[in-house]
Design a protein around this motif. Structure first.
Motif, mmCIF file in Angstrom:
data_model
loop_
_atom_site.group_PDB
_atom_site.id
_atom_site.type_symbol
_atom_site.label_atom_id
_atom_site.label_comp_id
_atom_site.label_asym_id
_atom_site.label_seq_id
_atom_site.Cartn_x
_atom_site.Cartn_y
_atom_site.Cartn_z
ATOM 1 N N GLU A 169 0.884 -1.179 0.000
ATOM 2 C CA GLU A 169 0.000 0.000 0.000
ATOM 3 C C GLU A 169 0.919 1.226 0.000
ATOM 4 N N ARG A 201 0.593 -6.750 -4.550
ATOM 5 C CA ARG A 201 0.117 -7.793 -3.634
ATOM 6 C C ARG A 201 0.092 -9.110 -4.391
ATOM 7 N N GLU A 203 -1.698 -11.568 -4.757
ATOM 8 C CA GLU A 203 -3.056 -12.061 -4.509
ATOM 9 C C GLU A 203 -3.137 -13.543 -4.861
ATOM 10 N N PHE A 211 -9.983 -5.746 -11.965
ATOM 11 C CA PHE A 211 -10.516 -5.552 -10.618
ATOM 12 C C PHE A 211 -9.506 -5.962 -9.542
ATOM 13 N N MET A 213 -5.675 -7.158 -9.244
ATOM 14 C CA MET A 213 -4.410 -7.416 -9.922
ATOM 15 C C MET A 213 -3.297 -7.554 -8.890
ATOM 16 N N GLN A 218 -2.680 3.061 -6.420
ATOM 17 C CA GLN A 218 -3.573 3.611 -5.388
ATOM 18 C C GLN A 218 -3.523 5.137 -5.365
ATOM 19 N N GLU A 220 -4.051 7.581 -2.272
ATOM 20 C CA GLU A 220 -4.313 7.503 -0.838
ATOM 21 C C GLU A 220 -4.064 8.833 -0.132
ATOM 22 N N GLU A 285 -15.877 -4.330 -3.565
ATOM 23 C CA GLU A 285 -15.207 -3.112 -3.081
ATOM 24 C C GLU A 285 -14.659 -2.248 -4.218
ATOM 25 N N LEU A 286 -14.923 -0.954 -4.047
ATOM 26 C CA LEU A 286 -14.345 0.038 -4.956
ATOM 27 C C LEU A 286 -13.282 0.810 -4.185
ATOM 28 N N GLU A 325 -8.151 7.574 6.818
ATOM 29 C CA GLU A 325 -7.541 7.219 5.534
ATOM 30 C C GLU A 325 -8.581 6.899 4.450
ATOM 31 N N SER A 327 -8.885 5.571 1.027
ATOM 32 C CA SER A 327 -7.969 4.833 0.146
ATOM 33 C C SER A 327 -8.714 4.408 -1.114
ATOM 34 N N GLY A 329 -8.533 3.056 -5.311
ATOM 35 C CA GLY A 329 -7.729 2.369 -6.322
ATOM 36 C C GLY A 329 -7.894 3.074 -7.652
HETATM 37 N N1 GAP Z 1 -4.024 1.694 2.798
HETATM 38 C C1 GAP Z 1 -5.252 0.994 2.888
HETATM 39 C C2 GAP Z 1 -5.429 -0.001 1.850
HETATM 40 O O1 GAP Z 1 -4.533 -0.304 1.076
HETATM 41 P P1 GAP Z 1 -7.179 -1.664 0.826
HETATM 42 O O2 GAP Z 1 -8.664 -1.741 1.003
HETATM 43 O O3 GAP Z 1 -6.401 -2.909 0.985
HETATM 44 O O4 GAP Z 1 -6.685 -0.534 1.827
HETATM 45 C C3 GAP Z 1 -7.353 0.227 -0.957
HETATM 46 O O5 GAP Z 1 -6.879 -1.042 -0.616
HETATM 47 C C4 GAP Z 1 -7.893 0.245 -2.376
HETATM 48 O O6 GAP Z 1 -6.885 -0.216 -3.296
HETATM 49 C C5 GAP Z 1 -9.083 -0.700 -2.609
HETATM 50 O O7 GAP Z 1 -10.292 -0.114 -2.187
HETATM 51 C C6 GAP Z 1 -9.024 -0.886 -4.105
HETATM 52 O O8 GAP Z 1 -9.577 0.230 -4.778
HETATM 53 C C7 GAP Z 1 -7.506 -0.903 -4.367
HETATM 54 N N2 GAP Z 1 -7.000 -2.299 -4.436
HETATM 55 C C8 GAP Z 1 -6.645 -3.077 -3.395
HETATM 56 N N3 GAP Z 1 -6.208 -4.283 -3.830
HETATM 57 C C9 GAP Z 1 -6.270 -4.246 -5.188
HETATM 58 C C10 GAP Z 1 -5.940 -5.182 -6.227
HETATM 59 N N4 GAP Z 1 -5.420 -6.385 -5.959
HETATM 60 N N5 GAP Z 1 -6.135 -4.810 -7.519
HETATM 61 C C11 GAP Z 1 -6.649 -3.575 -7.815
HETATM 62 N N6 GAP Z 1 -6.957 -2.664 -6.876
HETATM 63 C C12 GAP Z 1 -6.788 -2.985 -5.579
#
Ligand code: GAP
Length: 465
Positions: A169, A201, A203, A211, A213, A218, A220, A285-286, A325, A327, A329
């Motif tokens: 993040e 990440r 994932e 959606f 990746m 981000q 933030e 989640e958005l 915060e 946050s 994407g």
């Molecule tokens: N600093 C807080 C934080 O990172 P999070 O909910 O894990 O919180 C924030 O991530 C935003 O980042 C999410 O709401 C989303 O928009 C985006 N996001 C998180 N993981 C993602 C992923 N693997 N691919 C695309 N966007 C992602």
């Protein structure tokens, strides 16, 4: 046979993904090598849209606010940052493998898909007693926690001492610079830092186009507050995020604010509200808004030995600031914006005689976000019109993203521009050589106005407001 709503949504998503590839917005990464899963490349039009979203966010969240400053921290940080933040011990998802087909799943996703309770002790991986592989029905392994951070090595020696992480993040870069910013910019609480940047990440499951990746971007804000005011600031940021959703064209009925319950919140959050968008593949989640308390500054004070206390210059009150915060994407903003904008018009709406009367697609992006603002379309390829059309393109290019197109009929060219969301099409015709005027067509109203060439720039600037 009548289409179900679900089939229609899947079909809409497939058509959108295909349009985005065909028109140069988003490509599968490394496609010529078979593609890399969950990695995408933004093409010429995609990068313009993405940059417009980033610029709009920076203006609204940073540049237009006297209580905000910007940051651009390094992606690779000292490994202690992630020890302090808790990511090394806590930033994991529960992983299971199918013993038969070897597919890999997130255990919590399987539990919620089976309507079993996804609530479990996050410190331990959940038990999946009677759950089978959804693809082949095979038995699953026991679940185990899998840390999502990408690890690499800094320098030429690959030993334990050289291990570093790609940031999961952007937030960390702002917390560790809290003191620097207070000292150098003389910021008084409440104030915030805003940052746009890549996060990574590993994932376990990736899904649904851009959606989820493994490499994403981000937007933030870490907003530092006096803890006694947290509820007020939280509400204010909820409103600001609503205004942002409106700015990128999301209708209120297409997203929902969801209060996240205790166990489902990130380990650092005391209150979280997720903004969930109704994507064609389901409500997910958005964005998120979290009250991170003084968790991060306290942890960094502990691990770095540096004092993170703040003394108010007027009241002399001394405390560790708390953090709200918002946050967001970038890629999910792009996706939601495109889903919202994608409009099919059965039977078409073109009035030109040569237009094919079948389905037309119009990408109704907010004008300010459209990748191309103005298309210059000479009515004919004849040499008499080209110099004037090219001159108009040259004159407008420094103010707006322009595209020149002289191939095929005018009806087809309008449709090509509608498909990529261009707000204004300028037709240069033979009368233009006499009256020094052109016809400007508006994407949404399809109204056509005759405008003097010398007034074009002002006219379009005004309309784009
Ligand atoms: N600093 C807080 C934080 O990172 P999070 O909910 O894990 O919180 C924030 O991530 C935003 O980042 C999410 O709401 C989303 O928009 C985006 N996001 C998180 N993981 C993602 C992923 N693997 N691919 C695309 N966007 C992602």
């Amino acid at each position: 046979m009548a289409k179900t709503k679900k089939n229609e949504s899947i079909e809409k998503m497939e058509k959108l993904v295909s349009l985005l590839k065909r028109r140069g917005f988003i490509f599968q990464s490394s496609e010529i090598y078979g593609g890399l899963s969950a990695a995408y490349d933004y093409g010429p039009l995609g990068v313009e849209l993405k940059n417009n979203i980033k610029k709009a966010w920076w203006k609204m969240f940073v540049a237009d606010r006297p209580d905000m400053v910007g940051m651009d921290a390094a992606i690779i940080m000292h490994p202690k940052v992630w020890e302090a933040s808790g990511h090394i011990s806590n930033f994991s998802d529960p992983l299971v493998d199918c013993k038969k087909c070897k597919r890999r799943y997130r255990a919590d996703h399987l539990l919620s898909a089976d309507s079993l309770s996804p609530e479990y002790d996050k410190a331990k991986a959940p038990e999946l007693k009677d759950v089978k592989c959804p693809e082949c029905g095979g038995d699953l392994t026991d679940s185990r926690n899998f840390n999502l951070m990408f690890k690499t090595h800094m320098g030429p020696v690959e030993d334990e001492g050289s291990e570093v992480y790609l940031r999961p993040e952007t937030a960390g870069g702002m917390f560790v610079n809290f003191k620097n910013v207070v000292d150098t910019m003389r910021m008084r609480v409440p104030f915030g830092m805003g940052q746009i940047g890549k996060a990574f990440r590993n994932e376990i499951t990736t899904e649904n186009f851009i959606f989820r990746m493994r490499e994403f971007e981000q937007l933030e804000v870490e907003y530092f507050i006096n803890p006694k005011d947290w509820k007020k600031h939280f509400e204010e940021w909820l409103n600001i995020m609503d205004n942002w959703c409106a700015l990128i064209g999301l209708k209120k009925e297409n997203y929902e604010k969801v209060e996240i319950k205790g166990d489902d919140r990130a380990f650092y959050s005391k209150r979280t509200v997720d903004f969930e968008y109704k994507y064609p593949f389901g409500q997910k989640e958005l964005y998120g808004l979290a009250y991170r308390t003084d968790y991060d500054l306290t942890q960094h004070a502990k691990f770095s030995g540096q004092d993170m206390d703040y003394t108010d210059p007027v009241t002399r009150e001394k405390y560790i600031p708390h953090v709200i915060e918002p946050s967001l994407g970038v890629d999910r903003s792009v996706l939601a914006c495109l889903v919202e904008a994608y409009t099919e018009i059965e039977g078409g709406r073109s009035t030109t005689t040569d237009a094919i009367k079948d389905m037309e697609v119009v990408l109704k992006l907010p004008y300010a976000l459209a990748p191309v603002k103005v298309a210059i379309l000479p009515l004919s390829k004849k040499e008499t019109l080209t110099p004037l059309a090219r001159k108009i393109q040259k004159d407008l290019t420094s103010s707006f993203a322009c595209m020149y197109d002289e191939t095929s009929s005018i009806g087809k060219r309008y449709r090509r521009q509608d498909e990529i969301g261009t707000p204004f099409c300028i037709t240069v015709d033979f009368d233009s050589l006499e009256d020094n005027a052109v016809t400007v067509r508006d994407r949404d109203t399809m109204e056509q106005e005759r405008i003097e060439i010398s007034k074009l720039e002002g006219y379009i600037t005004e309309k784009l407001k």
